[in-house]
Design a protein around this motif. Structure first.
Motif, PDB file in Angstrom:
ATOM      1  N   ARG A 159      68.959   8.657  28.436  1.00 35.85           N
ATOM      2  CA  ARG A 159      69.194   8.117  29.780  1.00 35.85           C
ATOM      3  C   ARG A 159      67.912   7.881  30.568  1.00 35.85           C
ATOM      4  O   ARG A 159      67.835   6.945  31.370  1.00 35.85           O
ATOM      5  N   LEU A 160      66.905   8.717  30.362  1.00 30.49           N
ATOM      6  CA  LEU A 160      65.678   8.586  31.145  1.00 30.49           C
ATOM      7  C   LEU A 160      64.523   7.980  30.358  1.00 30.49           C
ATOM      8  O   LEU A 160      63.510   7.602  30.946  1.00 30.49           O
ATOM      9  N   GLY A 161      64.660   7.911  29.037  1.00 25.65           N
ATOM     10  CA  GLY A 161      63.601   7.299  28.240  1.00 25.65           C
ATOM     11  C   GLY A 161      62.313   8.090  28.208  1.00 25.65           C
ATOM     12  O   GLY A 161      61.234   7.516  28.056  1.00 25.65           O
ATOM     13  N   LEU A 162      62.400   9.408  28.332  1.00 25.49           N
ATOM     14  CA  LEU A 162      61.197  10.228  28.303  1.00 25.49           C
ATOM     15  C   LEU A 162      60.624  10.284  26.896  1.00 25.49           C
ATOM     16  O   LEU A 162      61.329  10.092  25.900  1.00 25.49           O
ATOM     17  N   ARG A 163      59.341  10.554  26.812  1.00 29.16           N
ATOM     18  CA  ARG A 163      58.706  10.803  25.524  1.00 29.16           C
ATOM     19  C   ARG A 163      59.012  12.241  25.102  1.00 29.16           C
ATOM     20  O   ARG A 163      59.320  13.094  25.926  1.00 29.16           O
ATOM     21  N   ALA A 164      58.863  12.511  23.801  1.00 28.58           N
ATOM     22  CA  ALA A 164      59.166  13.855  23.285  1.00 28.58           C
ATOM     23  C   ALA A 164      58.304  14.908  23.964  1.00 28.58           C
ATOM     24  O   ALA A 164      58.791  15.983  24.335  1.00 28.58           O
ATOM     25  N   GLY A 165      57.021  14.618  24.154  1.00 27.61           N
ATOM     26  CA  GLY A 165      56.138  15.580  24.802  1.00 27.61           C
ATOM     27  C   GLY A 165      56.500  15.818  26.255  1.00 27.61           C
ATOM     28  O   GLY A 165      56.309  16.925  26.784  1.00 27.61           O
ATOM     29  N   GLU A 166      57.008  14.791  26.920  1.00 29.15           N
ATOM     30  CA  GLU A 166      57.417  14.946  28.318  1.00 29.15           C
ATOM     31  C   GLU A 166      58.653  15.834  28.442  1.00 29.15           C
ATOM     32  O   GLU A 166      58.781  16.609  29.380  1.00 29.15           O
ATOM     33  N   VAL A 167      59.566  15.710  27.477  1.00 27.59           N
ATOM     34  CA  VAL A 167      60.743  16.580  27.473  1.00 27.59           C
ATOM     35  C   VAL A 167      60.323  18.021  27.239  1.00 27.59           C
ATOM     36  O   VAL A 167      60.782  18.942  27.919  1.00 27.59           O
ATOM     37  N   ALA A 168      59.436  18.226  26.265  1.00 31.15           N
ATOM     38  CA  ALA A 168      58.973  19.582  25.966  1.00 31.15           C
ATOM     39  C   ALA A 168      58.240  20.198  27.153  1.00 31.15           C
ATOM     40  O   ALA A 168      58.268  21.415  27.341  1.00 31.15           O
ATOM     41  N   GLY A 198      68.222  15.292  43.757  1.00 29.99           N
ATOM     42  CA  GLY A 198      68.651  14.575  42.562  1.00 29.99           C
ATOM     43  C   GLY A 198      67.505  13.877  41.868  1.00 29.99           C
ATOM     44  O   GLY A 198      67.628  12.722  41.440  1.00 29.99           O
ATOM     45  N   GLU A 199      66.372  14.581  41.714  1.00 27.69           N
ATOM     46  CA  GLU A 199      65.185  13.997  41.096  1.00 27.69           C
ATOM     47  C   GLU A 199      64.614  14.954  40.054  1.00 27.69           C
ATOM     48  O   GLU A 199      64.847  16.162  40.099  1.00 27.69           O
ATOM     49  N   VAL A 200      63.850  14.389  39.153  1.00 27.58           N
ATOM     50  CA  VAL A 200      63.136  15.188  38.162  1.00 27.58           C
ATOM     51  C   VAL A 200      61.688  14.706  38.122  1.00 27.58           C
ATOM     52  O   VAL A 200      61.424  13.495  38.126  1.00 27.58           O
ATOM     53  N   THR A 201      60.754  15.637  38.129  1.00 24.13           N
ATOM     54  CA  THR A 201      59.333  15.309  38.043  1.00 24.13           C
ATOM     55  C   THR A 201      58.914  15.306  36.584  1.00 24.13           C
ATOM     56  O   THR A 201      59.159  16.268  35.852  1.00 24.13           O
ATOM     57  N   VAL A 202      58.292  14.218  36.158  1.00 24.74           N
ATOM     58  CA  VAL A 202      57.884  14.047  34.768  1.00 24.74           C
ATOM     59  C   VAL A 202      56.363  14.065  34.701  1.00 24.74           C
ATOM     60  O   VAL A 202      55.693  13.343  35.442  1.00 24.74           O
ATOM     61  N   ARG A 203      55.840  14.903  33.804  1.00 27.22           N
ATOM     62  CA  ARG A 203      54.392  14.942  33.569  1.00 27.22           C
ATOM     63  C   ARG A 203      54.096  14.065  32.369  1.00 27.22           C
ATOM     64  O   ARG A 203      54.357  14.437  31.225  1.00 27.22           O
ATOM     65  N   GLY A 204      53.550  12.889  32.638  1.00 26.11           N
ATOM     66  CA  GLY A 204      53.346  11.913  31.583  1.00 26.11           C
ATOM     67  C   GLY A 204      51.930  11.875  31.061  1.00 26.11           C
ATOM     68  O   GLY A 204      51.154  12.823  31.219  1.00 26.11           O
ATOM     69  N   LYS A 205      51.592  10.757  30.438  1.00 28.84           N
ATOM     70  CA  LYS A 205      50.254  10.593  29.872  1.00 28.84           C
ATOM     71  C   LYS A 205      49.196  10.665  30.969  1.00 28.84           C
ATOM     72  O   LYS A 205      49.426  10.248  32.098  1.00 28.84           O
ATOM     73  N   GLY A 206      48.034  11.180  30.578  1.00 26.35           N
ATOM     74  CA  GLY A 206      46.935  11.262  31.534  1.00 26.35           C
ATOM     75  C   GLY A 206      47.190  12.240  32.662  1.00 26.35           C
ATOM     76  O   GLY A 206      46.615  12.112  33.742  1.00 26.35           O
ATOM     77  N   ASN A 207      48.063  13.233  32.434  1.00 26.38           N
ATOM     78  CA  ASN A 207      48.381  14.245  33.445  1.00 26.38           C
ATOM     79  C   ASN A 207      48.983  13.648  34.709  1.00 26.38           C
ATOM     80  O   ASN A 207      48.896  14.245  35.788  1.00 26.38           O
ATOM     81  N   ARG A 208      49.587  12.476  34.593  1.00 25.97           N
ATOM     82  CA  ARG A 208      50.236  11.871  35.757  1.00 25.97           C
ATOM     83  C   ARG A 208      51.591  12.523  35.997  1.00 25.97           C
ATOM     84  O   ARG A 208      52.304  12.856  35.054  1.00 25.97           O
ATOM     85  N   GLN A 209      51.958  12.690  37.260  1.00 24.73           N
ATOM     86  CA  GLN A 209      53.258  13.232  37.634  1.00 24.73           C
ATOM     87  C   GLN A 209      54.019  12.191  38.449  1.00 24.73           C
ATOM     88  O   GLN A 209      53.498  11.684  39.448  1.00 24.73           O
ATOM     89  N   GLU A 210      55.230  11.885  37.992  1.00 22.19           N
ATOM     90  CA  GLU A 210      56.037  10.879  38.674  1.00 22.19           C
ATOM     91  C   GLU A 210      57.477  11.365  38.737  1.00 22.19           C
ATOM     92  O   GLU A 210      57.937  12.107  37.872  1.00 22.19           O
ATOM     93  N   CYS A 211      58.188  10.928  39.778  1.00 24.84           N
ATOM     94  CA  CYS A 211      59.576  11.341  39.983  1.00 24.84           C
ATOM     95  C   CYS A 211      60.535  10.267  39.477  1.00 24.84           C
ATOM     96  O   CYS A 211      60.297   9.079  39.667  1.00 24.84           O
ATOM     97  N   LEU A 212      61.599  10.720  38.840  1.00 23.73           N
ATOM     98  CA  LEU A 212      62.671   9.834  38.397  1.00 23.73           C
ATOM     99  C   LEU A 212      63.993  10.353  38.949  1.00 23.73           C
ATOM    100  O   LEU A 212      64.164  11.563  39.150  1.00 23.73           O
ATOM    101  N   PRO A 213      64.943   9.440  39.198  1.00 21.82           N
ATOM    102  CA  PRO A 213      66.269   9.904  39.630  1.00 21.82           C
ATOM    103  C   PRO A 213      66.954  10.674  38.508  1.00 21.82           C
ATOM    104  O   PRO A 213      66.737  10.400  37.328  1.00 21.82           O
ATOM    105  N   ALA A 227      58.424  27.958  24.695  1.00 22.64           N
ATOM    106  CA  ALA A 227      58.733  26.564  24.981  1.00 22.64           C
ATOM    107  C   ALA A 227      58.783  25.747  23.698  1.00 22.64           C
ATOM    108  O   ALA A 227      58.053  26.011  22.739  1.00 22.64           O
ATOM    109  N   MET A 228      59.644  24.741  23.685  1.00 24.47           N
ATOM    110  CA  MET A 228      59.683  23.817  22.554  1.00 24.47           C
ATOM    111  C   MET A 228      58.441  22.935  22.576  1.00 24.47           C
ATOM    112  O   MET A 228      57.897  22.627  23.633  1.00 24.47           O
ATOM    113  N   THR A 229      58.020  22.534  21.411  1.00 28.10           N
ATOM    114  CA  THR A 229      56.863  21.661  21.285  1.00 28.10           C
ATOM    115  C   THR A 229      57.313  20.210  21.148  1.00 28.10           C
ATOM    116  O   THR A 229      58.498  19.922  20.942  1.00 28.10           O
TER     117      THR A 229
END
Length: 403
Positions: free
Chosen positions: A252-261, A273-288, A323-325
């Motif tokens: 549903r959110l299209g996260l990468r495996a590392g972002e889920v872990a 009703g938001e989730v903060t995702v830590r993506g590539k380059g240590n960026r943090q962004e919010c998704l619904p 934590a899962m890897t």
């Protein structure tokens, strides 16, 4: 069944025995495993005492000597360095055992150099843990080949040596793996030049991998396949509820495996009703946070996730419950795919599925790029190939009478 309460630890490590016992229980170890770990702690403690050492003397060299002695004495359990990890990790957190970084000089020369390279990637390049570990693994064969030749193996290295390694290693590798290997090798060569270990920069000696961006078509699952994938999870079992939550997040959110872990409990904002995702380059962004994703997460968090086992959302079922890897998430998807009779695919297929689903639902490429958190619009452009409704007006009519 062994009784861990009957294991008595003597010697310099005795004051830490009760704390270690509680730590093992918290991490989900069974009674037998806990008892074996405590017996190992007692053996190590008495071994240290016999040599006039305390916990602060637990350097990698000392640990290796202890393990080698256990092996030579014919012990059936805990005969390798990995078996010492639970005990050593606990003692290091207590400030007893010396951190491994302090004892870097005791490591073999290749490991020492890789440790320096890993620090460079973190401190100078700002890379995240998963990327650092992947780069280190990819360049290890190259360094092992060069360092085995002695001190001159690096000093006298030429562009031809670099190219020869590339041709030998990457010929049988998939294009994506070969490309990542070249990127890691260029990074290593920059590090070696900056550190003065090679006299000239050899980055240009690494040839590019023949690959064309946007050449393929994203492979996604249809609605029936997604339903089969999710239905393959046993919701009555702890591992099934965890797997269902992970698969729902991926689809549903299209996260990468590392972002889920990397998701942590504090990243879930239930009120907004938001989730903060830590993506590539240590960026943090919010998704619904969609309703179905929230429901799957709640089912796992309230009836499945071990209590008091860290702040990560998704934990391993087997002890130690850490934590899962990224790799564990990827393999989880592969197992679910096989259970559902869909063959074998990995987490990124579900990222494509999320993007394709948004496109079919009327989302624009710009909107899909925002959800997938792409830095460049060109990265999202590949999904234009699966937008058949938009492509149909561009198709030229088939010539009359042609076959």
């Amino acid at each position: 069944m062994r009784d861990p309460t009957r294991v008595e630890v003597t010697g310099p490590l005795a004051p830490y025995a009760e704390g270690f016992r509680g730590e093992l229980t918290r991490l989900g170890y069974g009674r037998d495993t806990t008892a074996l770990q405590l017996w190992l702690m007692d053996h190590l403690s008495r071994w240290l005492e016999g040599r006039g050492l305390d916990g602060t003397g637990l350097t990698p060299g000392v640990v290796a000597a202890f393990v080698a002695e256990r092996r030579a004495a014919g012990y059936a359990h805990h005969r390798c360095d990995r078996a010492m990890n639970p005990l050593l990790s606990y003692l290091r957190r207590q400030g007893v055992a010396a951190p491994s970084a302090v004892c870097e000089a005791e490591l073999p020369s290749v490991e020492r150099l890789l440790a320096r390279y890993a620090r460079y990637l973190v401190e100078e390049r700002g890379l995240v843990k998963d990327t650092v570990e992947r780069n280190v693994a990819l360049v290890r064969p190259f360094l092992e080949t060069r360092v085995a030749a002695g001190d001159g193996g690096l000093r006298e290295m030429s562009a031809g040596d670099v190219t020869a390694f590339v041709l030998a290693v990457c010929r049988a590798r998939p294009t994506a793996t070969a490309s990542r290997t070249m990127t890691a090798l260029r990074s290593l060569l920059r590090f070696l030049h900056v550190e003065g270990l090679i006299g000239q920069s050899l980055v240009d000696a690494v040839p590019p991998v023949a690959a064309w961006k946007l050449a393929g078509v994203p492979r996604a699952l249809d609605a029936g396949q997604v339903g089969a994938l999710l239905a393959s999870c046993d919701r009555d079992a702890v591992v099934g509820r965890r797997d269902l939550a992970i698969l729902t997040v991926l689809v549903r959110l299209g996260l990468r495996a590392g972002e889920v872990a990397g998701l942590r409990l504090g990243d879930l904002d239930w009120r907004r009703g938001e989730v903060t995702v830590r993506g590539k380059g240590n960026r943090q962004e919010c998704l619904p946070l969609p309703v179905d994703v929230g429901e799957a997460l709640v089912a796992y968090l309230t009836d499945g996730r071990p209590a008091g086992a860290g702040r990560e959302v998704f934990l391993q079922v087997r002890p130690p419950r850490g934590a899962m890897t990224r790799g564990a998430v990827t393999q989880l998807v592969a197992r679910a795919a096989r259970r559902a009779g869909l063959g074998t695919f990995f987490a990124h297929r579900l990222r494509h599925t999320a993007a394709t689903g948004m496109l079919r639902g009327g989302g624009s490429l710009a909107e899909i790029g925002q959800v997938l958190r792409h830095r460049h619009a060109l990265t999202t452009a590949i999904y234009a190939k699966v937008d058949l409704d938009a492509l149909r007006p561009l198709a030229r009519p088939w010539p009359a009478g042609a076959r």
